[in-house]
Design a protein around this motif. Structure first.
Motif, PDB file in Angstrom:
ATOM      1  N   PHE A 128       0.791  -1.221   0.000  1.00 55.26           N
ATOM      2  CA  PHE A 128       0.000   0.000   0.000  1.00 55.26           C
ATOM      3  C   PHE A 128       0.828   1.277   0.000  1.00 55.26           C
ATOM      4  O   PHE A 128       0.493   2.245  -0.650  1.00 55.26           O
ATOM      5  N   ARG A 211      -6.754   2.348  -5.204  1.00 57.19           N
ATOM      6  CA  ARG A 211      -7.209   3.350  -4.237  1.00 57.19           C
ATOM      7  C   ARG A 211      -7.704   4.626  -4.912  1.00 57.19           C
ATOM      8  O   ARG A 211      -8.686   5.230  -4.479  1.00 57.19           O
ATOM      9  N   ASN A 237      -4.909   5.644   3.460  1.00 56.14           N
ATOM     10  CA  ASN A 237      -5.122   4.202   3.628  1.00 56.14           C
ATOM     11  C   ASN A 237      -6.196   3.846   4.644  1.00 56.14           C
ATOM     12  O   ASN A 237      -6.284   2.685   5.076  1.00 56.14           O
TER      13      ASN A 237
END
Length: 277
Positions: A128, A211, A237
């Motif tokens: 991520f 994302r 996140n």
């Protein structure tokens, strides 16, 4: 028998996807889920024909890919997502991952290969990058309060933070572009047209976005209308912490409700950087 059953189930899932009208299928060989765990020298301690050498560890994932292709033939595109690096000591890493990609290419079952990294079980933030929302993850895990408390206490060590930067997997992905002729998909920090053009210039046929599209499902259309468009994703996140009630961008909660969604209430605002408020 279990190996044969799981391989067949992948083929059955692929047939179901075609019947449902999907245009492409991606086989997940990354992030230390089942096929990826066989590739990891640290996780795969088998001493039979599925452990030891790379050829042995790669056997099961290759069987899965072959079963998917056999199930769908040429009806749809078949891709696979694979780890370049697991992101922890003793895990699947370069140059073995490049060699595995060569095996997949030689098998001839894939239309493209998507390059990723990280482990959902060992090092999730390697994938991520950016802020690690371990407190929010602990607050929203549907587990016993004691387990959630444990996550609060050890979460910082488990959710290691890596700085976010655009195209953060590009350096590793170049190794695969040099070694392979098949189409490759670059992911990781693709949020604007500049990054997409860089990927194309580097020889990648496709890019993947996650994302950024969770934040703005219409981002690609906006980029087409205005090439200077910048993604509104802040890489906080916090979307990771919404996987239990339903994955979404928490910034949409504040836009729609005027405040953070109730599922984030247990994670106090004092625990979060100002960029998340």
């Amino acid at each position: 028998a279990d190996f044969a059953r799981v391989v067949e189930q992948h083929g059955a899932a692929a047939r179901m996807a075609v019947e449902a009208g999907f245009d492409a299928i991606e086989v997940h060989l990354g992030h230390n889920y089942l096929p990826s765990s066989f590739l990891s020298p640290r996780l795969n301690s088998r001493t039979d024909e599925f452990g030891g050498s790379l050829a042995n560890r790669a056997s099961f994932p290759r069987q899965i890919v072959a079963a998917v292709r056999e199930a769908v033939g040429g009806q749809v595109a078949v891709l696979a997502k694979m780890n370049m690096r697991d992101g922890y000591r003793g895990g699947f890493d370069l140059p073995e991952s490049v060699e595995f990609a060569r095996l997949l290419e030689s098998d001839g079952h894939l239309d493209a290969l998507e390059l990723t990294g990280g482990s959902s079980f060992m090092n999730p933030m390697y994938l991520f990058r950016g802020d690690a929302p371990y407190r929010e993850m602990a607050a929203n895990m549907p587990l016993h309060p004691v387990i959630r408390m444990g996550m609060r206490m050890v979460g910082k060590g488990f959710f290691k933070e890596y700085p976010y930067k655009p195209l953060y997997f590009l350096d590793n992905a170049r190794e695969f572009r040099r070694a392979l002729t098949m189409p490759l998909v670059l992911l990781g920090g693709v949020t604007d047209l500049t990054g997409m053009r860089t990927a194309m210039d580097e020889g990648f046929e496709y890019v993947a976005m996650a994302r950024a599209l969770l934040r703005e499902p219409d981002l690609v259309n906006r980029l087409r209308a205005d090439p200077s468009t910048v993604s509104r994703c802040t890489h906080c996140n916090l979307c990771m912490s919404t996987i239990y009630p339903g994955t979404h961008c928490h910034l949409d909660d504040e836009h729609v409700y005027g405040e953070a969604h109730p599922i984030l209430a247990e994670a106090s605002s004092a625990d979060r950087p100002e960029t998340r408020s």
